[in-house]
Design a protein around this motif. Sequence first.
Motif, PDB file in Angstrom:
ATOM      1  N   VAL A 174       0.836  -1.203   0.000  1.00  0.00           N
ATOM      2  CA  VAL A 174       0.000   0.000   0.000  1.00  0.00           C
ATOM      3  C   VAL A 174       0.871   1.252   0.000  1.00  0.00           C
ATOM      4  O   VAL A 174       0.647   2.178  -0.785  1.00  0.00           O
ATOM      5  CB  VAL A 174      -0.964  -0.002   1.204  1.00  0.00           C
ATOM      6  CG1 VAL A 174      -1.621   1.365   1.376  1.00  0.00           C
ATOM      7  CG2 VAL A 174      -2.028  -1.072   1.027  1.00  0.00           C
ATOM      8  N   ASN A 175       1.869   1.308   0.871  1.00  0.00           N
ATOM      9  CA  ASN A 175       2.715   2.500   0.935  1.00  0.00           C
ATOM     10  C   ASN A 175       3.500   2.748  -0.353  1.00  0.00           C
ATOM     11  O   ASN A 175       3.580   3.901  -0.810  1.00  0.00           O
ATOM     12  CB  ASN A 175       3.651   2.420   2.139  1.00  0.00           C
ATOM     13  CG  ASN A 175       3.041   3.085   3.375  1.00  0.00           C
ATOM     14  OD1 ASN A 175       1.988   3.701   3.306  1.00  0.00           O
ATOM     15  ND2 ASN A 175       3.705   2.943   4.502  1.00  0.00           N
ATOM     16  N   PRO A 176       4.110   1.740  -0.973  1.00  0.00           N
ATOM     17  CA  PRO A 176       4.741   1.997  -2.275  1.00  0.00           C
ATOM     18  C   PRO A 176       3.773   2.551  -3.325  1.00  0.00           C
ATOM     19  O   PRO A 176       4.133   3.440  -4.107  1.00  0.00           O
ATOM     20  CB  PRO A 176       5.281   0.621  -2.682  1.00  0.00           C
ATOM     21  CG  PRO A 176       5.566  -0.058  -1.384  1.00  0.00           C
ATOM     22  CD  PRO A 176       4.463   0.390  -0.472  1.00  0.00           C
ATOM     23  N   LEU A 177       2.557   2.042  -3.342  1.00  0.00           N
ATOM     24  CA  LEU A 177       1.560   2.546  -4.285  1.00  0.00           C
ATOM     25  C   LEU A 177       1.209   4.002  -3.986  1.00  0.00           C
ATOM     26  O   LEU A 177       1.116   4.832  -4.895  1.00  0.00           O
ATOM     27  CB  LEU A 177       0.301   1.679  -4.237  1.00  0.00           C
ATOM     28  CG  LEU A 177       0.390   0.316  -4.931  1.00  0.00           C
ATOM     29  CD1 LEU A 177      -0.797  -0.556  -4.556  1.00  0.00           C
ATOM     30  CD2 LEU A 177       0.452   0.482  -6.441  1.00  0.00           C
ATOM     31  N   LEU A 178       1.017   4.324  -2.701  1.00  0.00           N
ATOM     32  CA  LEU A 178       0.678   5.695  -2.325  1.00  0.00           C
ATOM     33  C   LEU A 178       1.830   6.648  -2.622  1.00  0.00           C
ATOM     34  O   LEU A 178       1.617   7.789  -3.051  1.00  0.00           O
ATOM     35  CB  LEU A 178       0.312   5.755  -0.843  1.00  0.00           C
ATOM     36  CG  LEU A 178      -0.985   5.058  -0.427  1.00  0.00           C
ATOM     37  CD1 LEU A 178      -1.214   5.210   1.071  1.00  0.00           C
ATOM     38  CD2 LEU A 178      -2.185   5.598  -1.201  1.00  0.00           C
ATOM     39  N   HIS A 215      10.494   5.517   3.879  1.00  0.00           N
ATOM     40  CA  HIS A 215       9.165   5.418   4.485  1.00  0.00           C
ATOM     41  C   HIS A 215       8.198   4.653   3.583  1.00  0.00           C
ATOM     42  O   HIS A 215       7.259   4.010   4.073  1.00  0.00           O
ATOM     43  CB  HIS A 215       8.620   6.813   4.788  1.00  0.00           C
ATOM     44  CG  HIS A 215       9.266   7.466   5.973  1.00  0.00           C
ATOM     45  ND1 HIS A 215       9.153   6.960   7.254  1.00  0.00           N
ATOM     46  CD2 HIS A 215      10.043   8.570   6.075  1.00  0.00           C
ATOM     47  CE1 HIS A 215       9.814   7.739   8.101  1.00  0.00           C
ATOM     48  NE2 HIS A 215      10.377   8.704   7.413  1.00  0.00           N
ATOM     49  N   ALA A 216       8.419   4.711   2.269  1.00  0.00           N
ATOM     50  CA  ALA A 216       7.556   3.957   1.357  1.00  0.00           C
ATOM     51  C   ALA A 216       7.725   2.457   1.538  1.00  0.00           C
ATOM     52  O   ALA A 216       6.792   1.682   1.276  1.00  0.00           O
ATOM     53  CB  ALA A 216       7.856   4.343  -0.089  1.00  0.00           C
ATOM     54  N   LEU A 217       8.902   2.038   1.962  1.00  0.00           N
ATOM     55  CA  LEU A 217       9.152   0.611   2.178  1.00  0.00           C
ATOM     56  C   LEU A 217       8.862   0.182   3.607  1.00  0.00           C
ATOM     57  O   LEU A 217       9.006  -0.989   3.949  1.00  0.00           O
ATOM     58  CB  LEU A 217      10.606   0.280   1.815  1.00  0.00           C
ATOM     59  CG  LEU A 217      10.924   0.366   0.323  1.00  0.00           C
ATOM     60  CD1 LEU A 217      12.418   0.243   0.073  1.00  0.00           C
ATOM     61  CD2 LEU A 217      10.161  -0.706  -0.449  1.00  0.00           C
TER      62      LEU A 217
END
Length: 336
Positions: A174-178, A215-217
């Motif tokens: 979810v975070n990588p997509l966001l 933070h994306a990972l």
Amino acid sequence: KQKTAYEIPKRDWSSDVCSSDPLCGLAWARLLDGLSPVRTGPFVVLRYVREGINVLLPVASIGGDVLGGRLLTFWGVAGGLAAAGVLAVALFAWLCVNFAPATMGPDSNGYLVQARLIATQGKTHLTTESPVQFVGMHWLETTDGVFRSRYPAGLPLLFAAAWKVGGVRAALLVNPLLASATVFLIFLLARRFASGWPAVLAAAVFACNSTVQQHALDSDAHIAAAFFLTAGVLALLRFADDLAPARGLLAGFLLGMVPTVRYPEALAGVAIGAWLLWQVRPVARVWPAVVGAAVPVGALMLHNAAAYGAFWRTGYALTNEQTGFGLNYFVAHWQS
């Protein structure tokens, strides 16, 4: 996709986490929907072309992205728009290369364990079954054996929805997509104040920031807060253009999601509210944004009332952290 000598005999296809070419093509088409004359089919072809070229240069993996931008421009997509789209997809591809289905640090534990509880048990609190059971440092005991995360449940709800679809791996994506979507949103937001290529530079600064990628990972809240804040401000500016109620509802909802993801970012609401009161005339016409924001904020208050005994209390109240923002604390710790 390339496979290593280890992956083939072991039948390890985990690196295919981003290898669904039709889905990637569909994602491109949706991303540029209304902004490009191109339909889904050519984007699927673009995906194959991009991957085929990047395989030839697996270290750099940039040739396909450059050609992808050229193809988008050739198909009629504006150069800046094409570059921003390529940046967003390239960031997601880079994050997938470095992706592992694991969490790191106590903050991510506070969010991801909540997500697992919501997805599997329909609750946000943790009940211990043993006195020696591990409980993360951000889980605070409210009653005997019952622990609640100090973090709000907005991001865990997003993780839980993905968990329902594809398990913990999907939740962690979810975070990588966001993060990738935020790259494109930053371009659209910056383009309202600058021409296309300076707006691309703004998106590139975000995409290339190592802290953003870190933070994306991780499964903490910083990326999601940036996504909802950027999307909300962009929608709010468009609402101010014509005061269309649908845009106001969308803007309010997106901005209202920010404190449900991370409490401190609620301070942005002060500046946003002041801007609305200054910009919109008559003031009563801001009602769609207020109603939109009331939905997620109201849900957060109901959750806090059930969890902590009052709608204005948060998980931080259990450790008195909010006193650090008070005037008395400031005076007591002032150093001349």
